[in-house]
Design an enzyme around this catalytic site. Structure first.
Site, PDB file in Angstrom:
ATOM      1  N   CYS A   1      43.828  38.962  44.337  1.00 22.59           N
ATOM      2  CA  CYS A   1      43.050  39.575  45.419  1.00 22.59           C
ATOM      3  C   CYS A   1      41.908  38.641  45.850  1.00 22.59           C
ATOM      4  CB  CYS A   1      42.549  40.949  44.998  1.00 22.59           C
ATOM      5  SG  CYS A   1      41.927  41.922  46.381  1.00 22.59           S
TER       6      CYS A   1
ATOM      7  N   GLU B   1      46.341  43.527  36.839  1.00 22.94           N
ATOM      8  CA  GLU B   1      45.486  43.880  35.691  1.00 22.94           C
ATOM      9  C   GLU B   1      45.155  45.369  35.671  1.00 22.94           C
ATOM     10  OE1 GLU B   1      44.584  42.445  38.403  1.00 22.94           O
ATOM     11  OE2 GLU B   1      42.548  43.006  39.009  1.00 22.94           O
TER      12      GLU B   1
ATOM     13  N   HIS C   1      46.712  43.782  42.237  1.00 23.02           N
ATOM     14  CA  HIS C   1      45.997  43.757  40.949  1.00 23.02           C
ATOM     15  C   HIS C   1      46.884  44.087  39.743  1.00 23.02           C
ATOM     16  CE1 HIS C   1      42.067  43.330  42.808  1.00 23.02           C
ATOM     17  NE2 HIS C   1      42.475  44.183  43.722  1.00 23.02           N
TER      18      HIS C   1
END
Lengths: 318, 226
Positions: B87, B207, B205
């Site tokens: 991002c 994560e 994302h």
């Protein structure tokens, strides 16, 4: 966990209703995206601004978001009267002037102010005790909105009630507009201390704790299992110096809101930049010392004990 | 923890100036890798790879300039070390962001558009097919032949992948509901992940979700023998 699943299910349902067509499993405004934006703001500083020019200064200084306001808390405190949502024109102008996320405040319980702010297409709403409450018993049902909300708290029970209502981010209340960090410290220590206490408790004691805190049981159970809030937790209220900001990070805050502290100081740009550096390097006192040099006059502080009882903002919220 | 003592494992850092860096540290920990948080140039010493996390690209870029991290990270890339931007990190890696004035690493031959889908109200989740997983991850890792659930938050997109870079994933149908797209744009697919030799960029994302396949792919790029 069950609680999160329910929240996600709620968001999915809402989305199916809003979207005629679902391609590639696309879902907008899910709980994950609401909490996720706050996760992206972590380690950063969110600054109060009252004009588009101030917003640009904040962005240039390294702010991760701006809070669009008509008056900063210090002026609300000084001028008195009813403090309401800002003029939508001002909020839109600030939104157009920066590329970082824009937040704005709605009064506690003012469903329509929140709807108006959502309609402006900003990024986050602060249902805030800094404004005069519109409802003296109930907060907004934030699950009904596509836009995420941040809410203030003084302790864990209040944080979990707000999360139960759908807040996707939590901040301490502190005592806004005072330049005095003591209340924010008290609130963050209260939240962290209660989390530690719950973590160490046997499960059979958790229902009674939930009753005492006035918090949803599911969320208390979740705190017991994970040892942390299910949403991002920022500091706010009275932060005036880089060292104040770093102190709040050291106490477990994941980022910092600075209200009056920047644009009520002698050199806003320099102070804003220094606070940004101090939040990143809060574990590095040498760097904090370096960035704290020659910042000019900080905002004038107020002792909490000098504030008349009825003007204490952090007592607003139910 | 113990596994990281194994010398064959790559040493990976996560840029920890601002943003969702701890989520990457935890994701790597799931894979048995202890990541180092990077705040100053000396933290880069000895690393085989670096993740630039999501956050605000303007804030991260300014902090990188302030703490003299731009050149050392460029040097890392030139030495062939793996670098992955998610991002905001992807924005920093791009060599073209449409003329916006903000600090960049400018390492990847991709044109990126910031906040490409609209405001937070247009943030979304979607399923992605990533052919590289099938080809490059070992059987055990890629047995999950389901799509990758990706979270896009005020996300950028890749408008153009230059000749030096390759596309890894694209998505269709999202722009249907976006505010500012022409009819042509609405019909086009959107590129959301790309790679260029040792550099990896994702608009979303990985994560924030439990699926670790992108982290596995990155560890391979950083020299993980597994």
């Amino acid at each position: 966990m069950l609680y999160l699943i329910q929240q996600e299910a709620g968001a999915v349902q809402e989305e199916l209703y809003l979207m005629a067509q679902v391609v590639n499993g696309v879902e907008k405004s899910t709980w994950k995206t609401k909490v996720g934006l706050a996760q992206m703001l972590k380690g950063g500083v969110i600054m109060d601004v009252v004009t588009a020019d101030q917003a640009k200064i904040a962005e240039e200084a390294g702010a991760v978001a701006v809070m669009a306001l008509e008056r900063v808390p210090a002026d609300i405190r000084k001028q008195g009267g009813v403090a309401r949502m800002s003029d939508p024109e001002l909020v839109s102008k600030i939104k157009e002037s920066v590329s970082i996320p824009v937040m704005a405040k709605a009064r506690i319980g003012h469903i329509v102010e929140a709807q108006v702010l959502e309609a402006l297409g900003i990024d986050y709403i602060d249902e805030s005790e800094v404004l005069t409450p519109a409802d003296d018993q109930f907060h907004i049902d934030k699950h009904q909105f596509k836009i995420p909300f941040v809410c203030g708290c003084r302790n864990l029970g209040e944080a979990l009630r707000r999360i139960g209502e759908g807040a996707a981010m939590i901040r301490t209340k502190g005592e806004a507009g005072t330049g005095n960090v003591v209340e924010a410290v008290r609130h963050q220590r209260a939240v962290q201390g209660e989390i530690r206490r719950i973590q160490g408790m046997p499960v059979e004691e958790l229902m009674t704790v939930a009753k005492e805190l006035g918090a949803p049981y599911d969320l208390v159970l979740q705190i017991h299992e994970t040892g942390k809030l299910p949403v991002v937790n920022f500091a706010a209220g009275g932060v005036a110096t880089p060292a104040d900001a770093a102190l709040m990070m050291l106490l477990g805050s994941e980022g910092v809101f600075v209200g009056s502290g920047i644009f009520k100081s002698g050199d806003p740009f320099k102070r804003a930049k220094a606070i940004v550096q101090a939040v990143t390097h809060y574990q590095n006192p040498k760097i904090i010392a370096e960035v704290s040099k020659n910042l000019g006059e900080p905002m004038v502080g107020i002792n909490i004990s000098d504030i008349p009882e009825e003007q204490v903002l952090s007592k607003r919220g139910w | 923890m113990q596994q990281n003592k194994d010398k064959s494992q790559p040493k990976v850092g996560v840029l920890a100036l601002q943003g969702a860096f701890i989520e990457h540290v935890h994701a790597l920990r799931d894979l048995g890798v202890v990541a180092k948080e990077v705040r100053l140039p000396e933290d880069l010493t000895g690393l085989d790879g670096l993740i630039i996390p999501g956050g605000e690209s303007t804030a991260i870029g300014k902090l990188m300039v302030r703490w003299d991290l731009i050149e050392p990270v460029k040097e890392m890339a030139a030495e062939g070390k793996a670098i992955w931007g998610t991002c905001a990190g992807m924005i920093l890696l791009a060599n073209d962001i449409g003329g916006l004035n903000q600090p960049l690493l400018g390492l990847m031959d991709i044109k990126v558009k910031r906040n490409a889908f609209g405001s937070q109200l247009d943030s979304f989740e979607a399923d992605l097919d990533v052919p590289a997983f099938e080809k490059e991850l070992t059987h055990q890792e890629s047995t999950q032949d389901h799509p990758f659930r990706a979270v896009f938050i005020r996300a950028p997109l890749i408008e153009k992948v230059g000749p030096q870079a390759e596309e890894l994933a694209r998505i269709s149908g999202v722009k249907e509901t976006g505010p500012d797209f022409s009819e042509d744009e609405r019909r086009q697919d959107t590129i959301v992940a790309a790679r260029q030799a040792n550099l990896l960029a994702t608009a979303f994302h990985p994560e924030l979700t439990p699926d670790r396949r992108f982290h596995q792919l990155f560890l391979k790029m950083a020299g993980d023998p597994r």
